[in-house]
Motif scaffolding. Sequence first.
Motif, PDB file in Angstrom:
ATOM      1  N   PHE A 123       0.536  -1.148  -0.062  1.00 34.19           N
ATOM      2  CA  PHE A 123       0.063  -0.133   0.077  1.00 34.19           C
ATOM      3  C   PHE A 123       0.733   1.188  -0.085  1.00 34.19           C
ATOM      4  O   PHE A 123       0.840   2.191  -0.824  1.00 34.19           O
ATOM      5  CB  PHE A 123      -0.934  -0.083   1.222  1.00 34.19           C
ATOM      6  N   LYS A 124       1.915   1.425   0.869  1.00 31.01           N
ATOM      7  CA  LYS A 124       2.775   2.457   0.952  1.00 31.01           C
ATOM      8  C   LYS A 124       3.630   2.560   0.184  1.00 31.01           C
ATOM      9  O   LYS A 124       4.091   3.950  -0.384  1.00 31.01           O
ATOM     10  CB  LYS A 124       3.151   2.635   2.426  1.00 31.01           C
ATOM     11  N   LEU A 128      -0.028   3.866  -2.651  1.00 27.24           N
ATOM     12  CA  LEU A 128      -0.183   5.322  -2.264  1.00 27.24           C
ATOM     13  C   LEU A 128       0.598   6.161  -3.373  1.00 27.24           C
ATOM     14  O   LEU A 128       0.173   7.305  -3.696  1.00 27.24           O
ATOM     15  CB  LEU A 128       0.186   5.820  -0.829  1.00 27.24           C
ATOM     16  N   MET A 400     -10.068  19.025   1.697  1.00 26.09           N
ATOM     17  CA  MET A 400      -9.828  18.584   2.949  1.00 26.09           C
ATOM     18  C   MET A 400      -8.654  19.238   3.636  1.00 26.09           C
ATOM     19  O   MET A 400      -8.141  18.740   4.534  1.00 26.09           O
ATOM     20  CB  MET A 400      -9.828  17.180   2.940  1.00 26.09           C
ATOM     21  N   HIS A 401      -7.972  20.064   2.826  1.00 26.18           N
ATOM     22  CA  HIS A 401      -6.702  20.267   3.298  1.00 26.18           C
ATOM     23  C   HIS A 401      -6.201  20.936   4.448  1.00 26.18           C
ATOM     24  O   HIS A 401      -5.492  20.651   5.492  1.00 26.18           O
ATOM     25  CB  HIS A 401      -5.789  21.237   2.110  1.00 26.18           C
ATOM     26  N   ILE A 404      -6.397  18.423   7.314  1.00 24.30           N
ATOM     27  CA  ILE A 404      -5.416  17.470   7.277  1.00 24.30           C
ATOM     28  C   ILE A 404      -4.190  18.112   7.867  1.00 24.30           C
ATOM     29  O   ILE A 404      -3.661  17.661   8.756  1.00 24.30           O
ATOM     30  CB  ILE A 404      -5.213  16.968   5.952  1.00 24.30           C
ATOM     31  N   LEU A 408      -2.590  16.674  11.413  1.00 28.35           N
ATOM     32  CA  LEU A 408      -1.290  16.190  11.145  1.00 28.35           C
ATOM     33  C   LEU A 408      -0.588  16.929  12.437  1.00 28.35           C
ATOM     34  O   LEU A 408       0.510  16.268  13.097  1.00 28.35           O
ATOM     35  CB  LEU A 408      -0.515  16.288   9.938  1.00 28.35           C
TER      36      LEU A 408
ATOM     37  N   THR B 224      -1.192   8.203   6.719  1.00 27.51           N
ATOM     38  CA  THR B 224      -1.886   7.083   5.591  1.00 27.51           C
ATOM     39  C   THR B 224      -3.248   7.798   5.499  1.00 27.51           C
ATOM     40  O   THR B 224      -3.859   7.836   4.709  1.00 27.51           O
ATOM     41  CB  THR B 224      -1.410   5.767   6.019  1.00 27.51           C
ATOM     42  N   SER B 226      -4.604  10.146   6.558  1.00 27.37           N
ATOM     43  CA  SER B 226      -5.070  11.650   6.163  1.00 27.37           C
ATOM     44  C   SER B 226      -4.910  11.603   4.613  1.00 27.37           C
ATOM     45  O   SER B 226      -5.602  12.166   4.161  1.00 27.37           O
ATOM     46  CB  SER B 226      -3.623  12.649   6.639  1.00 27.37           C
ATOM     47  N   LEU B 227      -3.845  10.768   4.110  1.00 26.78           N
ATOM     48  CA  LEU B 227      -3.823  10.996   2.661  1.00 26.78           C
ATOM     49  C   LEU B 227      -5.114  10.344   2.098  1.00 26.78           C
ATOM     50  O   LEU B 227      -5.577  10.584   0.936  1.00 26.78           O
ATOM     51  CB  LEU B 227      -2.427  10.188   2.190  1.00 26.78           C
ATOM     52  N   ILE B 228      -5.580   9.346   2.601  1.00 25.65           N
ATOM     53  CA  ILE B 228      -6.626   8.534   2.202  1.00 25.65           C
ATOM     54  C   ILE B 228      -7.866   9.671   1.976  1.00 25.65           C
ATOM     55  O   ILE B 228      -8.416   9.624   1.097  1.00 25.65           O
ATOM     56  CB  ILE B 228      -7.076   7.297   3.036  1.00 25.65           C
ATOM     57  N   PHE B 229      -8.001  10.315   3.132  1.00 25.88           N
ATOM     58  CA  PHE B 229      -9.020  11.222   3.169  1.00 25.88           C
ATOM     59  C   PHE B 229      -8.867  12.390   2.073  1.00 25.88           C
ATOM     60  O   PHE B 229      -9.696  12.956   1.262  1.00 25.88           O
ATOM     61  CB  PHE B 229      -9.183  11.900   4.513  1.00 25.88           C
ATOM     62  N   LEU B 230      -7.632  12.825   1.845  1.00 23.94           N
ATOM     63  CA  LEU B 230      -7.316  13.891   1.011  1.00 23.94           C
ATOM     64  C   LEU B 230      -7.538  13.228  -0.405  1.00 23.94           C
ATOM     65  O   LEU B 230      -8.245  13.985  -1.331  1.00 23.94           O
ATOM     66  CB  LEU B 230      -5.814  14.318   0.956  1.00 23.94           C
ATOM     67  N   LEU B 231      -7.104  12.053  -0.635  1.00 23.37           N
ATOM     68  CA  LEU B 231      -7.315  11.458  -1.989  1.00 23.37           C
ATOM     69  C   LEU B 231      -8.775  11.189  -2.443  1.00 23.37           C
ATOM     70  O   LEU B 231      -9.438  11.307  -3.453  1.00 23.37           O
ATOM     71  CB  LEU B 231      -6.575  10.377  -2.210  1.00 23.37           C
TER      72      LEU B 231
END
Lengths: 493, 364
Positions: A123-124, A128, A400-401, A404, A408, B224, B226-231
């Motif tokens: 996945f990563k 991704l 969503m930025h 996020i 984070l 990860t 966070s990136l899923i939500f962003l995507l």
Amino acid sequence: MTLLFFSGVAVLLTVEGRWLVAAIARENLTRSEEWALGFPMGTFANALLFFICTVGGIPLNALAVFGGHLGIVIIAFAVSSRVATPSTPFDTPSLRLGLLPPSLKLRRTGRVTRRGISRDFNFKKYLLPILLTLAILIKLFYGISHALLPSYSYDTVSQWNMRAKISYEDRAIAFDRDEVRGMSKPQYPILFHSLQIVFNLPQKEWQDPVANGATLLLSLTSFLAFFLLLRRLAGSFAALVTLACILTIPLLSIHLAQGYGDIHVLTYVLLGAVLLLHSFERNQGNQGNQQELLLLSAIFVAASAWVKQEGMVFGVVPWMVIVGIGTGKFEGLKVGRFRGLEVLKFGGLVFLLSLPWTLFLLIKELPLSPHGGGDLMMGWHPEGVPLALKALFAGGSFGMHWYIVIGLLLSVLFERVRRGRQVEKSMFLIFLWGIITFFGALFIFLCTSNIEFLMNAQTFSRTMLLPLSLLILGTVPLFYYNGSHDAEGGSRS
Amino acid sequence: MLTFSSFSLNESAIEFTGMKAFYSLCAGVLLIPAVAFAQESILASDTARTYPVVSGPLVEKTLMVEEQASALEITYSSDAPIEMRVSFFVETPKGITYNPLSTLRFKDVPVGSNQKITLDLTGSPAWSPRGKSYLFHVIGSPGTVIMIHSISHTPPSIGKTIAAAFKQIGVDEPVLLSSVNTLEGYRVLGISLSLMLGLAFIVVLIVLGIKFFTFHSSFFTLLTVSLIFLLLYDSRFSLDLLKTSARDLSEWTERGEYRQLGPIFAIADLLKGDAPSDQSMKVSVCMKLDDIYLKQLRYRLYPAPVRRSSELWTDATHLVFIGVPRTPALDGTIVCTEGQIPRKVSLLKAFVDGTAVYRFDGNP
């Protein structure tokens, strides 16, 4: 022929900029980084050349402009040829150690099962990056395809491209105080306009796609340079994540296609920020040569002030604060061994490079702000708060930025509290830059008559692109850095 | 029966004889049972990206409808084609208003007496089952007589609400002139998609945070997630970017038009080709639309001066009508506004209704 001349000017500015970058950075950048930085640097050199011609009353014709560039190329080549540039990355800065893909670290430390590694790895390591790359490619496709379509937006055909076209026809920068000829905002700095003009000079007549193609090229090369610089600092994956986070800001996609000056203020500030990170990192690592990168950072930040006056407010001034903090007496935040005199020297240089336009406007008796004296009319406007929150968290400009970035950041802070780790100082300083610009922008919109532009949704979201991008740069690699320590099981102060 | 702010009885007539002519009549018309046809709707944001066609003056009357509804059933009579629109109220810090881009337009409503149609409201991203009031607009040419006999409603149901949510998430981001400043974003049942996903992200973050502190789960998982939500949000927006690119490129390559700028490029090319050889071209613009069209013409034709007809008339060599339906008089002269000296013109080209390019013949 149009394409041939376009390519010719692009090559000229890139080569010129590359040699300028090499002459300034000496052996601190790789060849690919120098080439990527070449076009943004060449564009800034072009703006300064146009400024000198304007001040000197020299007509902006092909002879004067390309003659000037030839002079710069010769000097830059002469200086840079004495400097050897490594073709491969040299000794990596200290951040890199902590930034290997965590899946690899997990495997190395043997803290997870084989099955867990496999899923994590797939996945990563693959999915991704593929998804993030796809997201970036879609934005680039939209940007490139729309740059070739006719100019569309209000300010493009009244301030940006229009002023460039009038100046192109006049062979002199236009400073119309009325809108009879169709242009407004004569106080805007000339980096954007001079770039469009230099690309159109070899053409028979003004070409709209050439003008938009030139500014698109500036955006693309700037983001490429940003990625390459960040990759060497933080690793490929962290650089990809950071770039994707910035390019997926929905409003940024629109600006990438056909924007105003805002996106170029943003890219120059980001280049200045990532070069500042390099400078701090090398300085922390006691590797020397940090002055050259600090100088380069100063130049790119100063360039932002030649796109729009916002570059001065959100680029130059915070840069000085950040460099002052990072090199000052705050032991907790001190990142280097710069001496006070050096800081003063670079601070002075930033001002020297960014102030001439402001002084020029004063001499020409043009107002510094397009909003007249309104920028100085202070007063708290609470009615703007819900609108600002809606624009940041419930509108379409940022998706969503903001959630996020805040999420984070809180995670990193909790991590710090839990394990008593220190946050990477240089990254924290970039984050601080983002915070300064964020609250600076909020102050401008909520405490001055610029509330008008928040109420009518004209400039608030555009202005917030820069703070958000800086916060992403100051947060995502930082998070990654901290996260990597989970796998390592160690801490680094 | 719905309540109206202006209509107290169940039958009303609207006669469009001018802006001031607005009658509320109480006529004892026998209601004939009729089959209600579902009228296809277009979202105003979809039509906002096309060049406006102005065929003639229109008159609009607006009523407020107060009821929780997923659809309105309207029985009416009209002697000419009309358009109906429904707007949805939103509360903003500036007060209660409506977003014109979220208005539903029901075009070409059939002519006839005792017609019955159903207006489905769920297609607008501003519709929500909680909404209690709407603005109902009727638009027609002056002189059209319209009678609204009755308005009834279909209350929202769970099934319709779920279907509406799926329908609304498919509503495209309108990429318009204002999009360079701000994007509207997606709304589902009247709630911002960013807000919904953002709140879901916060919940996930809290759950992960608790796990993180108690079970020491991987810190990298947070990034990860966070990136899923962003995507997730980006995939919806990317789809719109691709659709917009395909539409824009196809319009430009096939028709030489681009979004709502319509024939402005063809007009500029036509004028460039018709520039007089013995004098410099000066273009007078008579327009009632947004001034982007004037700015566009100025940019494309520079250095030829392009001004509004109030600023440039007697010296102009060409005249462009944008959104102003006007034809020359019998003697071949034309004016933009009253008080101007009529000037003789020759038609170079008529584009869509209300848009035409003329060359002035000699001096006034």
